[in-house]
Design a protein around this motif. Structure first.
Motif, PDB file in Angstrom:
ATOM      1  N   THR A 107       0.857  -1.174   0.000  1.00  0.00           N
ATOM      2  CA  THR A 107       0.000   0.000   0.000  1.00  0.00           C
ATOM      3  C   THR A 107       0.899   1.231   0.000  1.00  0.00           C
ATOM      4  O   THR A 107       1.963   1.228   0.633  1.00  0.00           O
ATOM      5  N   PRO A 108       0.512   2.311  -0.711  1.00  0.00           N
ATOM      6  CA  PRO A 108       1.397   3.470  -0.835  1.00  0.00           C
ATOM      7  C   PRO A 108       1.170   4.546   0.214  1.00  0.00           C
ATOM      8  O   PRO A 108       1.850   5.571   0.190  1.00  0.00           O
ATOM      9  N   SER A 109       0.206   4.386   1.130  1.00  0.00           N
ATOM     10  CA  SER A 109      -0.084   5.448   2.098  1.00  0.00           C
ATOM     11  C   SER A 109      -0.451   4.863   3.452  1.00  0.00           C
ATOM     12  O   SER A 109      -0.909   3.721   3.551  1.00  0.00           O
ATOM     13  N   GLY A 110      -0.265   5.668   4.479  1.00  0.00           N
ATOM     14  CA  GLY A 110      -0.597   5.234   5.821  1.00  0.00           C
ATOM     15  C   GLY A 110      -2.088   5.073   6.029  1.00  0.00           C
ATOM     16  O   GLY A 110      -2.531   4.127   6.693  1.00  0.00           O
TER      17      GLY A 110
ATOM     18  N   ASP B  68       7.360   1.894   6.249  1.00  0.00           N
ATOM     19  CA  ASP B  68       8.403   2.870   5.963  1.00  0.00           C
ATOM     20  C   ASP B  68       7.931   4.217   6.501  1.00  0.00           C
ATOM     21  O   ASP B  68       6.897   4.735   6.073  1.00  0.00           O
ATOM     22  N   LEU B  69       8.685   4.796   7.439  1.00  0.00           N
ATOM     23  CA  LEU B  69       8.261   6.053   8.051  1.00  0.00           C
ATOM     24  C   LEU B  69       8.367   7.239   7.103  1.00  0.00           C
ATOM     25  O   LEU B  69       7.971   8.350   7.466  1.00  0.00           O
ATOM     26  N   ALA B  70       8.875   7.011   5.877  1.00  0.00           N
ATOM     27  CA  ALA B  70       8.872   8.068   4.867  1.00  0.00           C
ATOM     28  C   ALA B  70       7.576   8.076   4.072  1.00  0.00           C
ATOM     29  O   ALA B  70       7.446   8.813   3.096  1.00  0.00           O
ATOM     30  N   ILE B  71       6.605   7.283   4.485  1.00  0.00           N
ATOM     31  CA  ILE B  71       5.352   7.151   3.753  1.00  0.00           C
ATOM     32  C   ILE B  71       4.570   8.467   3.790  1.00  0.00           C
ATOM     33  O   ILE B  71       4.629   9.202   4.787  1.00  0.00           O
ATOM     34  N   PRO B  72       3.856   8.807   2.699  1.00  0.00           N
ATOM     35  CA  PRO B  72       3.026  10.017   2.733  1.00  0.00           C
ATOM     36  C   PRO B  72       1.947   9.915   3.812  1.00  0.00           C
ATOM     37  O   PRO B  72       1.568   8.832   4.214  1.00  0.00           O
ATOM     38  N   ASP B  73       1.459  11.006   4.264  1.00  0.00           N
ATOM     39  CA  ASP B  73       0.383  11.181   5.256  1.00  0.00           C
ATOM     40  C   ASP B  73       0.717  10.519   6.588  1.00  0.00           C
ATOM     41  O   ASP B  73      -0.177  10.132   7.331  1.00  0.00           O
ATOM     42  N   LEU B  74       1.998  10.398   6.903  1.00  0.00           N
ATOM     43  CA  LEU B  74       2.382   9.798   8.173  1.00  0.00           C
ATOM     44  C   LEU B  74       1.815  10.598   9.349  1.00  0.00           C
ATOM     45  O   LEU B  74       1.346  10.031  10.338  1.00  0.00           O
ATOM     46  N   ASP B  75       1.843  11.927   9.239  1.00  0.00           N
ATOM     47  CA  ASP B  75       1.352  12.760  10.331  1.00  0.00           C
ATOM     48  C   ASP B  75      -0.135  12.570  10.578  1.00  0.00           C
ATOM     49  O   ASP B  75      -0.628  12.817  11.677  1.00  0.00           O
ATOM     50  N   ASP B  76      -0.880  12.133   9.537  1.00  0.00           N
ATOM     51  CA  ASP B  76      -2.320  11.930   9.698  1.00  0.00           C
ATOM     52  C   ASP B  76      -2.650  10.615  10.396  1.00  0.00           C
ATOM     53  O   ASP B  76      -3.776  10.420  10.851  1.00  0.00           O
ATOM     54  N   LEU B  77      -1.666   9.714  10.458  1.00  0.00           N
ATOM     55  CA  LEU B  77      -1.940   8.410  11.043  1.00  0.00           C
ATOM     56  C   LEU B  77      -2.360   8.505  12.499  1.00  0.00           C
ATOM     57  O   LEU B  77      -3.206   7.748  12.965  1.00  0.00           O
TER      58      LEU B  77
END
Length: 241
Positions: free
Chosen positions: A46-49, A67-76
């Motif tokens: 999957t490409p997003s959190g 991978d913590l470089a994943i997009p929308d990490l802050d939204d998780l």
């Protein structure tokens, strides 16, 4: 003198466990998916959190590789959808990002590998997190002991190792597996595999090829012959007379 050897220690292997790989970088996702599949795991990417959380609410996984470089990490951290089964999480992170490790995807066991990562270390850490855990089984996923069929991928695995079956071999194995411990006649097999009866010799050759692939990795033989009657899949101690 000690004899020198060039043999390298074998890398840790999986046993067909389902791994969810959450990585925004396509090359990272492909590298992880390819190598983990070759190591005996079944991978889903999957490409997003946000999508990772969605997948966890719909399916059970044995391990999440995040991978913590994943997009929308802050939204998780704001995601509050219920996750019934919380698998262990293996984080891929830069050393200076360790403080961002999030509990939302797994309140249980966690570990991390710093980037740039080595595949050998990912395999070793995954094996530690999965040690002692029974692999999850998906609803409707045909299986018998360490033999599992992945119907969407038309793939069969034994002890996590792909068997690389032909279409006819796969159909035969599925027929034997869903009828485990039942003796199936050559005529039944022929009609299921090809739609008509191909004759004794064709059936015998097909069963022989399948048996070599299924039973060659060791462990208990699973495909057996009942002379004069047909073939069955299972362990002899369970076969009813």
């Amino acid at each position: 003198m000690h004899e020198r050897t060039n043999d390298k220690p074998s890398l840790p292997r999986g046993a067909g466990q389902h791994l969810l790989i959450a990585a925004g970088d396509p090359s990272t996702a492909e590298l992880l998916s390819t190598t983990l599949e070759l190591a005996g795991y079944r991978t889903h990417t999957t490409p997003s959190g946000t999508e990772a959380v969605s997948r966890l609410t719909e399916h059970r996984f044995d391990l999440v590789v995040l991978d913590l470089a994943i997009p929308d990490l802050d939204d998780l951290g704001r995601e509050r959808r219920p996750v019934a089964h919380r698998p262990p999480v293996l984080f891929l992170t830069q050393y200076d990002s360790l403080g961002k490790l999030l509990p939302e995807l797994g309140l249980g066991e966690q570990d991390y590998v710093t980037k740039p990562f080595r595949i050998a270390e990912v395999l070793a850490r995954a094996q530690v997190l999965l040690r002692g855990r029974k692999p999850v089984r998906r609803d409707g996923e045909p299986s018998y002991r360490d033999l599992v069929l992945d119907d969407p991928a038309c793939q069969a695995l034994r002890a996590g190792r792909p068997l690389n079956l032909t279409p006819a071999e796969y159909r035969l194995l599925r027929y034997l597996l869903v009828n485990a411990h039942k003796v199936l006649s050559k005529e039944q097999i022929g009609r299921y595999v090809w739609g008509d009866f191909h004759g004794d010799n064709a059936i015998e050759q097909l069963v022989s090829r399948l048996r070599r692939k299924v039973d060659r990795e060791g462990g208990d033989p699973l495909i057996h012959t009942r002379r004069g009657f047909g073939y069955w899949l299972g362990t002899p101690s369970r076969q009813e007379h």
